[in-house]
Design a protein around this motif. Structure first.
Motif, mmCIF file in Angstrom:
data_model
loop_
_atom_site.group_PDB
_atom_site.id
_atom_site.type_symbol
_atom_site.label_atom_id
_atom_site.label_comp_id
_atom_site.label_asym_id
_atom_site.label_seq_id
_atom_site.Cartn_x
_atom_site.Cartn_y
_atom_site.Cartn_z
ATOM 1 N N PHE A 1 0.835 -1.206 0.000
ATOM 2 C CA PHE A 1 0.000 0.000 0.000
ATOM 3 C C PHE A 1 0.870 1.256 0.000
ATOM 4 O O PHE A 1 0.614 2.203 -0.766
ATOM 5 N N LEU A 2 1.921 1.286 0.843
ATOM 6 C CA LEU A 2 2.807 2.450 0.890
ATOM 7 C C LEU A 2 3.579 2.615 -0.415
ATOM 8 O O LEU A 2 3.808 3.746 -0.866
ATOM 9 N N LEU A 3 3.975 1.505 -1.033
ATOM 10 C CA LEU A 3 4.645 1.593 -2.339
ATOM 11 C C LEU A 3 3.716 2.198 -3.387
ATOM 12 O O LEU A 3 4.151 2.991 -4.238
ATOM 13 N N SER A 4 2.446 1.821 -3.346
ATOM 14 C CA SER A 4 1.479 2.384 -4.298
ATOM 15 C C SER A 4 1.297 3.873 -4.072
ATOM 16 O O SER A 4 1.200 4.649 -5.034
ATOM 17 N N VAL A 5 1.259 4.293 -2.807
ATOM 18 C CA VAL A 5 1.126 5.721 -2.498
ATOM 19 C C VAL A 5 2.352 6.479 -2.994
ATOM 20 O O VAL A 5 2.237 7.561 -3.595
ATOM 21 N N GLU A 6 3.547 5.911 -2.753
ATOM 22 C CA GLU A 6 4.781 6.564 -3.191
ATOM 23 C C GLU A 6 4.821 6.724 -4.704
ATOM 24 O O GLU A 6 5.195 7.782 -5.225
ATOM 25 N N ARG A 7 4.408 5.694 -5.447
ATOM 26 C CA ARG A 7 4.394 5.783 -6.901
ATOM 27 C C ARG A 7 3.325 6.757 -7.388
ATOM 28 O O ARG A 7 3.518 7.454 -8.385
ATOM 29 N N PHE B 1 -8.334 -6.755 3.260
ATOM 30 C CA PHE B 1 -9.128 -6.366 2.097
ATOM 31 C C PHE B 1 -9.359 -4.854 2.050
ATOM 32 O O PHE B 1 -9.489 -4.283 0.968
ATOM 33 N N SER B 2 -9.404 -4.210 3.199
ATOM 34 C CA SER B 2 -9.512 -2.748 3.206
ATOM 35 C C SER B 2 -8.273 -2.124 2.574
ATOM 36 O O SER B 2 -8.371 -1.214 1.738
ATOM 37 N N LEU B 3 -7.089 -2.623 2.985
ATOM 38 C CA LEU B 3 -5.857 -2.093 2.404
ATOM 39 C C LEU B 3 -5.725 -2.458 0.927
ATOM 40 O O LEU B 3 -5.275 -1.646 0.115
ATOM 41 N N LEU B 4 -6.125 -3.685 0.575
ATOM 42 C CA LEU B 4 -6.059 -4.086 -0.834
ATOM 43 C C LEU B 4 -6.991 -3.246 -1.690
ATOM 44 O O LEU B 4 -6.638 -2.853 -2.810
ATOM 45 N N GLY B 5 -8.191 -2.962 -1.164
ATOM 46 C CA GLY B 5 -9.110 -2.104 -1.903
ATOM 47 C C GLY B 5 -8.534 -0.724 -2.116
ATOM 48 O O GLY B 5 -8.616 -0.161 -3.225
ATOM 49 N N GLY B 6 -7.942 -0.145 -1.057
ATOM 50 C CA GLY B 6 -7.300 1.156 -1.203
ATOM 51 C C GLY B 6 -6.125 1.114 -2.162
ATOM 52 O O GLY B 6 -5.901 2.049 -2.945
ATOM 53 N N THR B 7 -5.357 0.015 -2.133
ATOM 54 C CA THR B 7 -4.208 -0.120 -3.028
ATOM 55 C C THR B 7 -4.652 -0.195 -4.482
ATOM 56 O O THR B 7 -4.050 0.436 -5.364
ATOM 57 N N PHE B 8 -5.707 -0.979 -4.749
ATOM 58 C CA PHE B 8 -6.215 -1.068 -6.125
ATOM 59 C C PHE B 8 -6.735 0.288 -6.596
ATOM 60 O O PHE B 8 -6.539 0.658 -7.764
ATOM 61 N N ALA B 9 -7.399 1.026 -5.720
ATOM 62 C CA ALA B 9 -7.912 2.346 -6.100
ATOM 63 C C ALA B 9 -6.771 3.299 -6.445
ATOM 64 O O ALA B 9 -6.822 4.031 -7.453
ATOM 65 N N ILE B 10 -5.713 3.284 -5.617
ATOM 66 C CA ILE B 10 -4.564 4.155 -5.873
ATOM 67 C C ILE B 10 -3.867 3.755 -7.172
ATOM 68 O O ILE B 10 -3.487 4.614 -7.986
ATOM 69 N N ASN B 11 -3.695 2.448 -7.382
ATOM 70 C CA ASN B 11 -3.064 2.001 -8.627
ATOM 71 C C ASN B 11 -3.889 2.357 -9.847
ATOM 72 O O ASN B 11 -3.350 2.697 -10.911
ATOM 73 N N PHE B 12 -5.222 2.291 -9.708
ATOM 74 C CA PHE B 12 -6.092 2.664 -10.831
ATOM 75 C C PHE B 12 -5.886 4.140 -11.188
ATOM 76 O O PHE B 12 -5.772 4.494 -12.370
ATOM 77 N N ILE B 13 -5.828 5.000 -10.179
ATOM 78 C CA ILE B 13 -5.605 6.430 -10.427
ATOM 79 C C ILE B 13 -4.228 6.648 -11.054
ATOM 80 O O ILE B 13 -4.069 7.453 -11.993
#
Length: 358
Positions: free
Chosen positions: A122-128, A208-220
């Motif tokens: 999740f943090l890697l997705s935020v950083e990217r 699943f909460s973190l995975l959902g947030g990670t998928f949303a960030i990656n989609f953006i």
């Protein structure tokens, strides 16, 4: 992770001896793959200067969590299964969990490292996402010092969450399951709590909460990358300086997206198993595949880096060619060889605590 529910009516089964041998060999191969892969990853991230970035520290934290699984969790399962085969008791495995003191160590390690992995992704997705959406603000927002503090916070919270089931209810304990071949959280025999939903579903809800947030960030992030590529094709090579993305930024975003998908695919069976356990189902054979698919995820990261990250492949080549070059050019003494890892650790600490440039 949370496992199947122990009950007074234990059903005995007699798995084929050859099947047990194959499972044991699979565990041994996983130990080798997890340890070798993540040791190489850690050496590359710590030795190569180009990886001493916020992203590199997060990937090193992910490799360290996977390495902990390969050094503690899987070897204990191999020990239990090898002991059972040697004593001839493997032919009478049951759906009941077996009390074991080492499970109070390896169980929280497995659960905590799983939380560390998904939080780090999740943090890697935020950083990217910051690097792609706000490239000019990345150095100010994502600093090495903040990344290190986030890593320490991630490890602390993850292992605190891993022991919540044990301290929240006296009816939940850690036991070794002959079905899953792993230490699991289980209800004490004959003492199922009246309302286990809030504790039993804590782990999958968090993941699943973190995975959902990670998928949303990656989609953006990927939407922004696609928009950037379309604009670049339309305008040729002329783009605004503030919105220019490097090839490494796009490659890193793709790598993290693949990591997210791989972890989601490996976590899915465990989530199904936990929910089924809460509903009263006991899936002995399925529990083995669910737990060990998740465990095998600990050796996928280095394969994903090697396939998608050219810088990582270059770092691996430099890592394995450096001793050859050193031997050809000079013959270091034994005292120098013994302290070869010290300069790398000191350099990493200097990189962390060095003031960031504006």
């Amino acid at each position: 992770m949370l496992g199947n529910i122990s009950s007074p009516n234990c059903t005995l089964s007699s798995p084929p001896f050859l099947e047990e041998i194959c499972k044991l060999l699979l565990m041994v191969l996983l130990i080798v793959a997890i340890i070798l892969g993540n040791v190489v990853s850690l050496l590359v991230f710590l030795q190569a200067r180009q990886f001493r970035t916020s992203q590199g520290y997060l990937k090193a934290s992910l490799a360290l969590a996977d390495l902990a699984v390969g050094l503690s969790v899987v070897p204990y399962s191999v020990y239990r299964e090898a002991s059972s085969l040697a004593s001839g008791t493997a032919q009478e495995s049951s759906s009941c969990s077996i009390p074991s003191f080492p499970c109070f160590i390896t169980g929280p390690i497995f659960a905590g490292c799983t939380f560390v992995s998904i939080t780090t992704i999740f943090l890697l997705s935020v950083e990217r996402s910051v690097a792609v959406l706000k490239p000019l603000h990345k150095r100010a927002v994502v600093t090495k010092r903040r990344t290190v503090w986030l890593i320490l916070l991630t490890w602390s919270l993850s292992f605190s969450l891993a022991v919540v089931p044990m301290i929240s209810s006296p009816d939940i304990t850690l036991q070794y399951s002959p079905c899953s071949k792993m230490c699991i959280y289980a209800f004490s025999a004959g003492r199922p709590p009246s309302s286990p939903w809030n504790v039993m579903l804590l782990f999958p809800a968090f993941d699943f909460s973190l995975l959902g947030g990670t998928f949303a960030i990656n989609f953006i992030t990927f939407a922004a990358i696609r928009q950037y590529c379309k604009a670049r094709r339309g305008l040729g090579s002329e783009t605004q300086p503030g919105s220019r993305l490097s090839f490494s930024d796009i490659t890193a975003a793709k790598t993290i997206g693949i990591l997210t998908f791989a972890f989601s695919a490996s976590f899915g069976p465990i989530a199904v198993f936990v929910v089924g356990s809460v509903l009263g189902y006991q899936w002995c054979q399925f529990s083995f595949y669910a737990f060990w698919i998740l465990t095998s995820n600990s050796c996928w990261n280095v394969a994903i880096y090697s396939a998608w990250d050219p810088k990582f492949r270059q770092g691996v080549r430099e890592l394995f060619s450096r001793p050859v070059l050193n031997t050809a050019s000079q013959h270091p003494s034994h005292s120098t060889e013994g302290n070869s890892s010290a300069p790398a650790c000191v350099a990493v600490l200097k990189e962390i605590f060095r003031p960031e440039k504006a």
